[in-house]
Design a protein around this motif. Sequence first.
Motif, mmCIF file in Angstrom:
data_model
loop_
_atom_site.group_PDB
_atom_site.id
_atom_site.type_symbol
_atom_site.label_atom_id
_atom_site.label_comp_id
_atom_site.label_asym_id
_atom_site.label_seq_id
_atom_site.Cartn_x
_atom_site.Cartn_y
_atom_site.Cartn_z
ATOM 1 N N THR A 19 -13.043 27.727 25.383
ATOM 2 C CA THR A 19 -13.265 27.417 26.674
ATOM 3 C C THR A 19 -14.562 27.472 27.302
ATOM 4 N N ALA A 20 -15.093 28.851 26.911
ATOM 5 C CA ALA A 20 -16.228 29.128 27.558
ATOM 6 C C ALA A 20 -17.412 28.196 26.571
ATOM 7 N N LEU A 21 -17.064 28.126 25.339
ATOM 8 C CA LEU A 21 -17.935 27.393 24.412
ATOM 9 C C LEU A 21 -18.043 25.977 24.945
ATOM 10 N N MET A 22 -16.865 25.312 25.225
ATOM 11 C CA MET A 22 -16.847 23.960 25.865
ATOM 12 C C MET A 22 -17.493 23.825 27.217
ATOM 13 N N ILE A 23 -17.564 24.757 27.961
ATOM 14 C CA ILE A 23 -18.354 24.754 29.211
ATOM 15 C C ILE A 23 -19.805 24.872 28.960
ATOM 16 N N THR A 24 -20.264 26.030 28.205
ATOM 17 C CA THR A 24 -21.751 26.047 28.176
ATOM 18 C C THR A 24 -22.413 25.418 27.043
#
Length: 86
Positions: A19-24
């Motif tokens: 999720t963090a990877l998908m956002i950043t």
Amino acid sequence: YFRNEGSLTSSLRTLLFFTALMITLPVGLYFSSKAYVFEGSLGMSDRDSYFYAAIVAVVTVHVVLALFVYVAWNEGSRQWREGKQD
């Protein structure tokens, strides 16, 4: 019971990581490729650089999704094999 709790924690950690990877990652690559690659190095206009930077961001989203599916599939099959042996 405790084995399921460990697998739940592992699954949640994997989900939060992706999720963090998908956002950043797509947002960061969008702005950095627009500014440094397409406008800076290649000298494209503002309109063209928006278009190509958006393509980079969309491709990045697909790569992150594919990696998530791969990791989730391998994690699920590993847990299934471990549960099957008991």
